[in-house]
Write a protein that holds these residues in place. Structure first.
Motif, PDB file in Angstrom:
ATOM      1  N   CYS A  40       6.504 -45.927  55.660  1.00 47.48           N
ATOM      2  CA  CYS A  40       7.932 -44.443  56.164  1.00 47.48           C
ATOM      3  C   CYS A  40       9.083 -45.362  56.242  1.00 47.48           C
ATOM      4  N   THR A  85       5.139 -40.672  46.394  1.00 45.92           N
ATOM      5  CA  THR A  85       5.207 -41.751  46.710  1.00 45.92           C
ATOM      6  C   THR A  85       6.401 -42.814  46.526  1.00 45.92           C
ATOM      7  N   SER A  95       2.292 -38.477  51.212  1.00 42.52           N
ATOM      8  CA  SER A  95       3.076 -37.647  52.335  1.00 42.52           C
ATOM      9  C   SER A  95       2.314 -36.291  51.874  1.00 42.52           C
ATOM     10  N   ILE A 121       6.708 -41.236  63.087  1.00 43.56           N
ATOM     11  CA  ILE A 121       5.091 -40.625  61.643  1.00 43.56           C
ATOM     12  C   ILE A 121       3.981 -40.339  61.793  1.00 43.56           C
ATOM     13  N   ILE A 156       1.924 -39.382  58.244  1.00 45.59           N
ATOM     14  CA  ILE A 156       2.273 -39.487  57.016  1.00 45.59           C
ATOM     15  C   ILE A 156       1.096 -40.588  57.067  1.00 45.59           C
ATOM     16  N   PRO A 161       9.919 -40.557  52.870  1.00 41.37           N
ATOM     17  CA  PRO A 161       9.191 -40.267  53.513  1.00 41.37           C
ATOM     18  C   PRO A 161       8.152 -41.059  52.772  1.00 41.37           C
ATOM     19  N   ARG A 162       8.443 -42.465  51.365  1.00 40.39           N
ATOM     20  CA  ARG A 162       8.815 -42.877  50.752  1.00 40.39           C
ATOM     21  C   ARG A 162       8.437 -44.435  50.896  1.00 40.39           C
TER      22      ARG A 162
END
Length: 743
Positions: free
Chosen positions: A279, A89, A116, A270, A275, A299-300
């Motif tokens: 995010c 990520t 993630s 989230i 995760i 998602p990173r």
């Protein structure tokens, strides 16, 4: 600190070469991840292919692989190193795509995916899965169809209706996307998008053009504790990619009730995605009804995460990496206060403005039109006590030979169809007396921001009406400086020399105060502070106990001046620290490692201009300044620093000037008996024509003291030379144009 004990060796996937849409922000996040994991005694293995980054330095990780970023290569490294987990990520879209490919290949059997999970990546990157996921959460999204062919695309547009936004799945920065208003445009964009997509899929989205755009940076740990690190607001409406937008933080126009709705939605999303770490969630909000729709979930870490980290002093990448190991927010300390845990939400008592840096000066004939596809190479961030101050400081930071808002020709078409010039065209329309309401109707920019720009216009008018008497009115002069006006801009408005304004300001005792970015709005004492300048009150004195040296950064990433200079600045700061020298770093790029709070002893987030840099140096009184690591940006300040009586370390100004000034350089070459091509030096079309005729066409023409061949061209006749000289004088206002024999 408690963490998952079975994780002892982690592979961090980098993002590869700098490209539009994926720049130095991932060098920053990957470097933070390496540092963060090593602090927890995790063996770190890094794979990346970019030689210009600090990340591929041998000291960054326990082992560094400089290899192509393909799933096949990464799979071999996983097998060879026998890692327990991978962290994809921190490597942008490249990292996520490799993780998905590794999973398909079966290369992740028995390997943990940190941050993630693969399912989460698929849930947010695959639009059909994303739509199903949001429906289950009862969170609204624009009507959307994911299609794999032109036929399917035509069926989708029948359901949604024009205009639609077309976006390829699994690409970065809106690559290959666009807005289609009719069948012809639609067919062209869909075909291109299908070619560009990692999985040959495009998304046909209902249009929310003209809605306001907000972003929330959210953090979650394994105990389901969540915080909002930062929320941000785009000045530009939906329809312009967030990376192309001018952004302010914190949000300015949301009511508390609307902010809480978006905040609650962010936390709900989230948590449902599971995760662990950071995010980024983007929302569109209708300007009148306040109805909202979820646009995208990253998602990173992203470019926005880097901006949020620098805006608040809260390192999202660092905390995300520790959370990925199984630590919780309350177990991770805040490096800036050293007293509060990472579970404290950052509080800010200032405003930040981000302006993208576009490469359109490099590409002749490009309209500079902005849309859903990212075109900026980098960005600058500025900090102030007011939006006016932050915006004006950001413009100065762009390194585009512009001191502030400047009058720019425009039409209503220009106001409606945004280009890189729109903020200046909006200013020009206000300068022409157009109403805020009318401009808002055309541009869809919230009137709140237009009134802020109007404040600048009105203050400029006041300066010009009152003339040089403003320089003796301490109250008015202070107000002007609080709105972010530089001495040079005030001088332009009054037709004076910059030195005259500087002297008047000195006599009145007006100088910037340097305030802290401390994550807590001064609630706790900051142990690792960094600063921004503002004209709010009198500055604190800084001690002169230790030997100290200032290092000038390189400003925004652009073509010809990338992160190689950031690499140099970081190494300079670390090397000086090793020698027990106090380091002062001045830079304005939120994506870079050099603007991290723990690289130097003191960081100043300021424009790299004569006034801003000299004020910091006056405040700090260093033993010397290093200019040779910040590219052309810092080299161009060498003369001003020398003239101010401040010592330049390393290559002296005289040697720099000998290389940059063609006549001096020729003398050196003649003394050494080294041949060079015939050339001429000119400041006018007439002289350029004489030089070209004397040398003989074709000739190579370029400004001196510029970067990476900017504005360099081969011209073949007088007409081309005339066209060139009109443009070149704009690029290099203070330096001559060189006319060389083209070899």
């Amino acid at each position: 600190m408690p963490k998952d004990e079975d994780i002892k060796k982690v592979l961090i996937i980098g993002s590869g070469p700098i490209q539009i849409g994926q720049a130095a922000e991932f060098d920053y996040s990957g470097s933070q991840a390496c540092k963060s994991l090593r602090e927890e005694n995790i063996e770190t293995i890094l794979v990346n292919s970019n030689p210009a980054t600090i990340q591929t330095d041998i000291d960054s990780a326990d082992k560094v692989y400089v290899e192509p970023l393909t799933a096949e290569v990464v799979a071999k490294i996983i097998e060879k190193e026998q890692v327990d987990a991978i962290l994809p990520t921190m490597g942008g879209q490249t990292g996520l795509n490799i993780a998905i490919d590794l999973n398909k290949m079966g290369a992740l059997d028995g390997i943990r995916v940190l941050g993630s999970p693969i399912k989460t990546i698929n849930d947010v990157e695959d639009r059909d899965l994303f739509a199903e996921f949001m429906e289950r959460l009862n969170e609204p999204i624009p009507k959307c169809h994911a299609v794999n062919s032109l036929e399917e695309a035509f069926e989708a547009v029948e359901d949604i209706g024009y205009p639609v936004i077309v976006r390829p799945a699994f690409t970065l920065g809106g690559t290959g996307g666009g807005i289609a208003n009719n069948k012809k445009e639609f067919e062209e964009i869909v075909n291109h998008g299908l070619d560009m997509s990692f999985i040959n899929q495009v998304l046909i989205d209902e249009s929310v053009l003209g809605w306001a755009e907000f972003e929330y940076e959210v953090m979650r740990d394994k105990n389901d504790s969540c915080i909002i690190v930062c929320n941000m607001e785009n000045i530009d409406p939906m329809g312009i990619h967030t990376g192309e937008s001018i952004v302010v933080a914190p949000t300015q126009t949301l009511s508390d009730e609307d902010n809480q709705r978006l905040r609650n939605a962010s936390i709900k999303i989230i948590r449902a995605l599971g995760i662990r770490g950071g995010c980024n969630i983007q929302f569109a909000v209708h300007p009148e009804t306040k109805e909202y729709k979820v646009i995208e979930v990253n998602p990173r870490v992203s470019r926005s995460s880097a901006l949020a980290s620098k805006a608040t002093g809260y390192s999202i990448a660092k905390v995300s990496s520790k959370i990925a190991l199984g630590m919780t927010l309350d177990e991770i300390s805040n490096d800036i206060t050293k007293e509060t845990p990472a579970s404290f939400e950052p509080a800010v008592d200032y405003v930040i403005a981000k302006i993208p840096r576009w490469p359109f000066d490099k590409f002749k004939g490009n309209t500079g039109e902005l849309g859903v596809q990212m075109q900026s190479t980098g960005e600058v961030m500025a900090i102030g006590r007011t939006i006016e101050e932050a915006l004006q400081k950001a413009i100065r930071s762009l390194d585009i030979d512009q001191e502030a808002f400047e009058y720019t020709d425009y039409t209503d078409y220009d106001l409606e169809h945004a280009t890189d010039q729109r903020i200046f065209q909006v200013y020009s329309a206000l300068k022409d007396g157009r109403s805020v309401e009318e401009i808002s109707e055309i541009t869809k920019i919230n009137p709140f921001f237009l009134y802020k720009i109007k404040n600048i216009v009105e203050l400029e008018n006041k300066i010009q009406q009152q003339g040089s008497s403003v320089l003796y009115d301490v109250k008015l002069f202070k107000e002007i400086k609080q709105y972010g006006f530089s001495d040079k801009r005030i001088a332009q408005l009054l037709n004076l020399k910059e030195e005259d304004v500087f002297k008047a300001r000195e006599e009145l005792g007006l100088k910037p105060e340097y305030k802290m970015v401390d994550t807590c709005a001064a609630e706790f004492e900051a142990k690792t502070p960094y600063y921004y300048g503002t004209y709010d009150s009198l500055p604190d004195e800084i001690s002169d106990n230790k030997k100290k040296i200032a290092v000038l950064g390189a400003g925004p990433i652009r073509i010809g001046q990338g992160i190689e200079f950031d690499y140099c600045c970081v190494h300079a700061a670390l090397a000086l620290k090793d020698e027990d020298v106090e380091t002062i770093l001045i830079n304005n790029n939120p994506e870079t490692v050099s603007t991290d709070y723990d690289i130097s002893d003191r960081l100043y987030f300021e424009p790299l201009t004569k006034e801003d840099v000299l004020e910091v140096l006056k405040q700090e009184n260093p033993d010397g300044v290093i200019v040779q690591f910040g590219g052309q940006t810092s080299i161009n300040l060498a003369k001003d620093i020398r003239d101010a009586g401040i010592k330049i370390l390393g290559t002296p100004f005289e040697s720099i000037d000998m290389v940059e000034d063609r006549e001096q350089f020729t003398e050196v070459l003649n003394e050494l008996n080294i041949p060079q091509a015939d050339y001429g030096i000119t400041n006018s079309l007439e002289d350029a024509r004489k030089a070209a005729h004397s040398i003989g066409f074709p000739v190579l023409v370029r400004p001196s003291y510029v970067l990476g061949g900017r504005a360099m061209e081969i011209v073949y006749d007088d007409d081309e030379l005339e066209d060139y000289m009109k443009e070149a004088v704009k690029v290099s206002k203070e330096h001559p144009i060189l006319v060389d024999k083209f070899l």
